[in-house]
Design a protein around this motif. Structure first.
Motif, PDB file in Angstrom:
ATOM      1  N   PRO A   1       0.822  -1.210   0.000  1.00 43.52           N
ATOM      2  CA  PRO A   1       0.000   0.000   0.000  1.00 43.52           C
ATOM      3  C   PRO A   1       0.859   1.263   0.000  1.00 43.52           C
ATOM      4  O   PRO A   1       1.911   1.316   0.633  1.00 43.52           O
ATOM      5  CB  PRO A   1      -0.804  -0.121   1.304  1.00 43.52           C
ATOM      6  N   VAL A   2       0.398   2.277  -0.725  1.00 43.00           N
ATOM      7  CA  VAL A   2       1.136   3.530  -0.867  1.00 43.00           C
ATOM      8  C   VAL A   2       0.649   4.523   0.183  1.00 43.00           C
ATOM      9  O   VAL A   2      -0.543   4.565   0.509  1.00 43.00           O
ATOM     10  CB  VAL A   2       0.922   4.101  -2.285  1.00 43.00           C
ATOM     11  N   VAL A   3       1.552   5.312   0.706  1.00 39.88           N
ATOM     12  CA  VAL A   3       1.207   6.375   1.654  1.00 39.88           C
ATOM     13  C   VAL A   3       1.289   7.715   0.928  1.00 39.88           C
ATOM     14  O   VAL A   3       2.312   8.031   0.310  1.00 39.88           O
ATOM     15  CB  VAL A   3       2.148   6.368   2.874  1.00 39.88           C
ATOM     16  N   LEU A   4       0.227   8.481   0.978  1.00 35.69           N
ATOM     17  CA  LEU A   4       0.180   9.771   0.303  1.00 35.69           C
ATOM     18  C   LEU A   4       0.630  10.882   1.242  1.00 35.69           C
ATOM     19  O   LEU A   4       0.411  10.816   2.446  1.00 35.69           O
ATOM     20  CB  LEU A   4      -1.244  10.063  -0.174  1.00 35.69           C
ATOM     21  N   ASP A   5       1.253  11.923   0.662  1.00 36.20           N
ATOM     22  CA  ASP A   5       1.566  13.097   1.468  1.00 36.20           C
ATOM     23  C   ASP A   5       0.532  14.190   1.200  1.00 36.20           C
ATOM     24  O   ASP A   5      -0.417  13.996   0.426  1.00 36.20           O
ATOM     25  CB  ASP A   5       2.995  13.592   1.204  1.00 36.20           C
ATOM     26  N   ASP A   6       0.700  15.332   1.844  1.00 40.76           N
ATOM     27  CA  ASP A   6      -0.298  16.399   1.750  1.00 40.76           C
ATOM     28  C   ASP A   6      -0.465  16.902   0.322  1.00 40.76           C
ATOM     29  O   ASP A   6      -1.583  17.229  -0.104  1.00 40.76           O
ATOM     30  CB  ASP A   6       0.083  17.560   2.673  1.00 40.76           C
ATOM     31  N   ALA A   7       0.628  16.986  -0.426  1.00 40.51           N
ATOM     32  CA  ALA A   7       0.537  17.467  -1.807  1.00 40.51           C
ATOM     33  C   ALA A   7      -0.246  16.483  -2.674  1.00 40.51           C
ATOM     34  O   ALA A   7      -1.056  16.895  -3.524  1.00 40.51           O
ATOM     35  CB  ALA A   7       1.937  17.691  -2.378  1.00 40.51           C
ATOM     36  N   ASP A   8      -0.028  15.191  -2.469  1.00 37.02           N
ATOM     37  CA  ASP A   8      -0.803  14.183  -3.204  1.00 37.02           C
ATOM     38  C   ASP A   8      -2.286  14.317  -2.880  1.00 37.02           C
ATOM     39  O   ASP A   8      -3.144  14.278  -3.777  1.00 37.02           O
ATOM     40  CB  ASP A   8      -0.342  12.771  -2.835  1.00 37.02           C
ATOM     41  N   GLU A   9      -2.587  14.468  -1.610  1.00 36.27           N
ATOM     42  CA  GLU A   9      -3.986  14.602  -1.185  1.00 36.27           C
ATOM     43  C   GLU A   9      -4.628  15.836  -1.809  1.00 36.27           C
ATOM     44  O   GLU A   9      -5.794  15.795  -2.230  1.00 36.27           O
ATOM     45  CB  GLU A   9      -4.074  14.678   0.342  1.00 36.27           C
ATOM     46  N   ALA A  10      -3.877  16.931  -1.887  1.00 41.79           N
ATOM     47  CA  ALA A  10      -4.407  18.154  -2.484  1.00 41.79           C
ATOM     48  C   ALA A  10      -4.696  17.954  -3.970  1.00 41.79           C
ATOM     49  O   ALA A  10      -5.734  18.397  -4.484  1.00 41.79           O
ATOM     50  CB  ALA A  10      -3.432  19.306  -2.282  1.00 41.79           C
TER      51      ALA A  10
ATOM     52  N   LEU B   1       3.287  23.920  -5.576  1.00 38.92           N
ATOM     53  CA  LEU B   1       4.461  23.257  -6.130  1.00 38.92           C
ATOM     54  C   LEU B   1       4.740  23.783  -7.534  1.00 38.92           C
ATOM     55  O   LEU B   1       3.822  24.250  -8.213  1.00 38.92           O
ATOM     56  CB  LEU B   1       4.241  21.743  -6.198  1.00 38.92           C
ATOM     57  N   PRO B   2       5.977  23.706  -8.009  1.00 40.94           N
ATOM     58  CA  PRO B   2       6.249  24.063  -9.404  1.00 40.94           C
ATOM     59  C   PRO B   2       5.461  23.167 -10.350  1.00 40.94           C
ATOM     60  O   PRO B   2       5.144  22.020 -10.021  1.00 40.94           O
ATOM     61  CB  PRO B   2       7.763  23.815  -9.542  1.00 40.94           C
ATOM     62  N   GLU B   3       5.146  23.697 -11.509  1.00 38.52           N
ATOM     63  CA  GLU B   3       4.339  22.936 -12.469  1.00 38.52           C
ATOM     64  C   GLU B   3       5.011  21.618 -12.834  1.00 38.52           C
ATOM     65  O   GLU B   3       4.341  20.592 -13.010  1.00 38.52           O
ATOM     66  CB  GLU B   3       4.097  23.779 -13.718  1.00 38.52           C
ATOM     67  N   SER B   4       6.330  21.616 -12.949  1.00 39.10           N
ATOM     68  CA  SER B   4       7.039  20.377 -13.287  1.00 39.10           C
ATOM     69  C   SER B   4       6.857  19.327 -12.191  1.00 39.10           C
ATOM     70  O   SER B   4       6.704  18.131 -12.485  1.00 39.10           O
ATOM     71  CB  SER B   4       8.523  20.655 -13.510  1.00 39.10           C
ATOM     72  N   ALA B   5       6.859  19.772 -10.938  1.00 36.72           N
ATOM     73  CA  ALA B   5       6.659  18.830  -9.822  1.00 36.72           C
ATOM     74  C   ALA B   5       5.234  18.297  -9.808  1.00 36.72           C
ATOM     75  O   ALA B   5       4.998  17.117  -9.511  1.00 36.72           O
ATOM     76  CB  ALA B   5       6.988  19.507  -8.499  1.00 36.72           C
ATOM     77  N   VAL B   6       4.274  19.162 -10.133  1.00 36.74           N
ATOM     78  CA  VAL B   6       2.887  18.729 -10.215  1.00 36.74           C
ATOM     79  C   VAL B   6       2.732  17.654 -11.283  1.00 36.74           C
ATOM     80  O   VAL B   6       2.070  16.633 -11.075  1.00 36.74           O
ATOM     81  CB  VAL B   6       1.961  19.919 -10.501  1.00 36.74           C
TER      82      VAL B   6
END
Length: 324
Positions: A175-184, A206-211
């Motif tokens: 199972p994968v654990v999501l961080d706050d940015a993933d949840e957003a 986050l920068p567009e490339s990171a998104v």
């Protein structure tokens, strides 16, 4: 209801979006041999005529979570209010009133055990005019999730399907654990699966490339998939039925695979409870439903009994839109 009749290009676009809900219009247009403007115009029209929505859905199983199917029997005067309250919850989907208006059914995707128990053991048990609650854990999906019903309409040729299909999803591991940015990101995509990178960036800082990297990772791992919500009635399917099948254990897998191949089936899963397979089906009429039950379900070895209920009103599919 009077049906709006889709033409072949409308059906191709619907199936293309089911294959890849974030496919750019110019890519779809190139594969279908039409202009970008034509695809964009058809998309806007489908949003109006069949209430088309492309939504980002989280695969709970990839996060180590379970999905539950709830059946809530209640007095007729309470059904609409109860269904509306469940539909407004972010952890529910496919909320409908069935069984002559005395039962509400919904899928529940609790984020943790505490949320599940609070709803099942406390809140619903104390809800006035609810006469019984049954909860069924979905054990295995035979059809549904990333495999939407539009994949079965065969509007696209095999070559068109290959050209529009995204890369295959990686096999599931731990199972994968999501961080706050993933949840957003997932929260924005749950409301608009085609939200542009600029909109996703605005909600994550986050920068567009990171998104883009995060979005690609969520899709490649299968945590995120795109699904299409639309009004089935406008495509000629006025009868929506829920089937609960009691199947001999040795026949469970064979019956499930057979259901997955039926064009009438939009969802099928093995579940806990007395009935061990649940399926949602679409039909032009009650006569077609009868033929399906007698000819196709009746021909399946191992089916011991079946309970059928018609959906009287869909309150929520993948997202709740009270103005619909």
């Amino acid at each position: 209801m009077p049906h709006w009749a889709p033409d072949p290009l409308d059906l191709k676009l619907l199936q293309a979006l089911q294959l890849d809900g974030r496919a750019p219009f110019n890519r779809i247009a190139d594969v279908l041999g039409v202009s970008d403007q034509t695809v964009a115009r058809r998309f806007r029209r489908l949003r109006t005529t069949v209430q088309l929505r492309v939504l980002g859905i989280t695969d709970e199983s990839r996060l180590g979570r379970s999905t539950w199917l709830l059946r809530l029997r209640c007095t007729p005067d309470a059904a609409e209010q109860l269904a509306g309250a469940l539909a407004r919850r972010p952890d529910t989907a496919y909320v409908s009133v069935i069984s002559g208006g005395t039962e509400v059914m919904c899928a529940m995707k609790p984020r943790n055990r505490q949320t599940r128990d609070e709803l099942l053991l406390d809140r619903l048990q104390r809800t006035p005019r609810v006469t019984s609650v049954s909860a069924h854990c979905l054990l295995h999906h035979f059809y549904g999730g990333p495999l939407g019903w539009l994949s079965k309409i065969n509007a696209l040729s095999p070559d068109e399907q290959d050209a529009l299909s995204p890369p295959p999803v990686e096999p599931a591991t731990a199972p994968v654990v999501l961080d706050d940015a993933d949840e957003a990101l997932l929260a924005v995509l749950s409301r608009d699966g085609r939200a542009p990178l600029t909109a996703l960036q605005a909600h994550t800082s986050l920068p567009e490339s990171a998104v883009k990297r995060r979005l690609d990772r969520l899709r490649s791992t299968g945590i995120l998939y795109l699904d299409v919500q639309f009004d089935h009635g406008h495509l000629g399917h006025d009868v929506v039925a829920m089937l609960w099948l009691t199947v001999a254990p040795a026949s469970l897998a064979d019956v499930g695979r057979a259901l997955a191949g039926h064009p009438e089936v939009r969802f099928a899963a093995a579940t806990t409870g007395q009935a061990n397979i649940v399926a949602a089906t679409l039909h032009p009429s009650t006569g077609d439903l009868y033929t399906y039950l007698s000819d196709k379900i009746g021909a399946l070895d191992g089916v011991r009994s079946i309970e059928t209920a018609l959906t009287l009103r869909e309150i929520k599919q993948l997202t709740y839109e009270p103005a619909r």
